[in-house]
Design an enzyme around this catalytic site. Sequence first.
Site, short mmCIF file in Angstrom:
data_model
loop_
_atom_site.label_atom_id
_atom_site.label_comp_id
_atom_site.label_asym_id
_atom_site.label_seq_id
_atom_site.Cartn_x
_atom_site.Cartn_y
_atom_site.Cartn_z
N ALA A 1 0.86 -1.17 0.00
CA ALA A 1 0.00 0.00 0.00
C ALA A 1 0.91 1.23 0.00
CB ALA A 1 -0.89 -0.01 1.23
N GLY B 1 0.67 -5.09 0.94
CA GLY B 1 -0.51 -5.17 0.09
C GLY B 1 -0.22 -5.81 -1.26
N GLU C 1 -0.42 -9.43 -0.65
CA GLU C 1 -1.84 -9.74 -0.42
C GLU C 1 -2.65 -9.70 -1.71
OE1 GLU C 1 -1.89 -6.66 2.66
OE2 GLU C 1 -2.67 -8.18 4.02
N GLU D 1 4.87 -5.15 7.09
CA GLU D 1 4.10 -4.13 7.83
C GLU D 1 4.61 -3.92 9.24
OE1 GLU D 1 2.71 -6.49 5.90
OE2 GLU D 1 0.98 -5.67 4.81
C1 HXC Z 1 5.08 4.40 -1.10
C2 HXC Z 1 7.01 3.46 -1.88
C3 HXC Z 1 6.65 2.22 -1.35
C4 HXC Z 1 5.40 2.12 -0.69
C5 HXC Z 1 8.57 2.02 -2.30
N1 HXC Z 1 8.20 3.29 -2.46
N2 HXC Z 1 7.65 1.33 -1.64
N3 HXC Z 1 6.23 4.55 -1.75
N4 HXC Z 1 4.65 3.24 -0.56
N5 HXC Z 1 4.95 0.96 -0.18
C6 HXC Z 1 8.95 4.36 -3.13
C7 HXC Z 1 10.14 4.82 -2.31
O1 HXC Z 1 9.72 5.73 -1.35
C8 HXC Z 1 10.99 5.45 -3.36
O2 HXC Z 1 10.49 6.73 -3.68
C9 HXC Z 1 10.77 4.56 -4.58
O3 HXC Z 1 9.52 3.88 -4.33
C10 HXC Z 1 11.84 3.51 -4.75
O4 HXC Z 1 12.00 2.81 -3.52
P1 HXC Z 1 13.40 2.63 -2.78
O5 HXC Z 1 13.11 2.35 -1.37
O6 HXC Z 1 14.31 3.75 -3.08
O7 HXC Z 1 13.96 1.32 -3.52
P2 HXC Z 1 14.92 0.19 -2.94
O8 HXC Z 1 16.03 0.81 -2.14
O9 HXC Z 1 15.27 -0.65 -4.10
O10 HXC Z 1 14.03 -0.64 -1.88
C11 HXC Z 1 12.92 -1.38 -2.33
C12 HXC Z 1 12.04 -1.80 -1.13
C13 HXC Z 1 11.67 -0.55 -0.30
C14 HXC Z 1 12.79 -2.82 -0.26
C15 HXC Z 1 10.80 -2.50 -1.71
O11 HXC Z 1 11.14 0.44 -1.18
C16 HXC Z 1 10.65 -0.81 0.74
O12 HXC Z 1 10.96 -1.35 1.82
N6 HXC Z 1 9.40 -0.39 0.51
C17 HXC Z 1 8.32 -0.47 1.47
C18 HXC Z 1 7.79 -1.87 1.57
C19 HXC Z 1 6.67 -1.98 2.60
O13 HXC Z 1 6.87 -1.68 3.78
N7 HXC Z 1 5.50 -2.38 2.16
C20 HXC Z 1 4.33 -2.55 3.04
C21 HXC Z 1 3.52 -1.30 3.02
S1 HXC Z 1 2.20 -1.38 4.15
P3 HXC Z 1 11.44 8.03 -3.84
O14 HXC Z 1 10.46 9.14 -4.07
O15 HXC Z 1 12.24 8.13 -2.59
O16 HXC Z 1 12.26 7.68 -5.04
C22 HXC Z 1 1.01 -2.25 3.38
C23 HXC Z 1 -0.27 -2.43 4.16
C24 HXC Z 1 -1.24 -3.23 3.36
O17 HXC Z 1 1.13 -2.68 2.31
C25 HXC Z 1 -2.63 -2.96 3.78
C26 HXC Z 1 -3.62 -3.55 2.83
C27 HXC Z 1 -3.66 -2.87 1.51
#
Ligand code: HXC
Length: 256
Positions: free
Chosen positions: A66, A109, A112, A132
């Site tokens: 998400a 997400g 999921e 998460e």
């Molecule tokens: C918003 C995101 C994002 C996310 C990545 N980006 N994941 N933006 N929401 N979930 C953005 C980053 O901010 C960044 O933007 C760009 O995408 C590239 O990501 P990087 O982190 O620079 O890439 P990298 O170093 O290769 O790392 C990849 C990654 C990391 C390991 C996947 O991005 C990461 O940990 N992302 C979050 C994963 C996460 O926690 N997902 C769960 C979310 S909660 P900029 O602008 O800086 O370039 C969830 C709840 C679900 O999903 C509920 C039901 C729907």
Amino acid sequence: TQYESILTSRPHPSVTLITLNRPKALNALSTSLFLELNKALFEADADPEIGAIVLTGSDKAFAAGADIKEMKDKEFSDVYKNKFLENWGELARLKKPVIAAVSGYALGGGCELALMTDIILASPTAKFGQPEINIGIIPGGGGSQRLVHAIGKSRTMEMVLTGRMVTAQEAEQWGMVSRVTENVVEEAVKMAIEISSKGQIAVQAGKEVVNAAYEMSLAEGLRFERRTFHGLFATKDQKEGMTAFAEKRKPEFTHS
Ligand code: HXC
């Protein structure tokens, strides 16, 4: 229809391919992306020419979850009153099969979303995770429940409580994906074409009865399967399929 966060195409007259397309955010599932995705899915579901749908992302990310930036300032009262994620599960209501072709990150997400589809094909680069816990929340799109069905309690607990990503190979071994393959989109489209070539009433019935296993007791599920099976004897496709077998020729299903 013109979309901003997804692309749709038709690699075969019977298949819709939906590609999540927010490359700069690793396909983070923003609200607007989700609304577009639901719209495209239901459009394909309603199109009589379409037999199956393929859902994919980019090489780097199926979807990284998400959209955290969109969520970060939300309050309990916002998410509660606005029923945040209420229309999240709509994909699971489609009558036609959806195949997820996963490369790269399928996190939160994104994981999921893959779990809500009917079949997951993973490329060797795929990484699945429920991270998460690292941002102070838990899965909210069904992960804690669907993962238990897919891979059991212990592995689900490990994923949900540590946030560790699992590789495509592990996911295959655990039964979370049906197989790991190169050219995952091509393979998924091939599978979708094959499914589309069958009698579509039987395909929909097959999807319906398998999904019932998630919700019914064994006795109810077996009864539902048998009744649905009986019902297919009212279709022309059953007559054609069995007659063609007896006559040693290919069936020509009319989806009726
Ligand atoms: C918003 C995101 C994002 C996310 C990545 N980006 N994941 N933006 N929401 N979930 C953005 C980053 O901010 C960044 O933007 C760009 O995408 C590239 O990501 P990087 O982190 O620079 O890439 P990298 O170093 O290769 O790392 C990849 C990654 C990391 C390991 C996947 O991005 C990461 O940990 N992302 C979050 C994963 C996460 O926690 N997902 C769960 C979310 S909660 P900029 O602008 O800086 O370039 C969830 C709840 C679900 O999903 C509920 C039901 C729907």
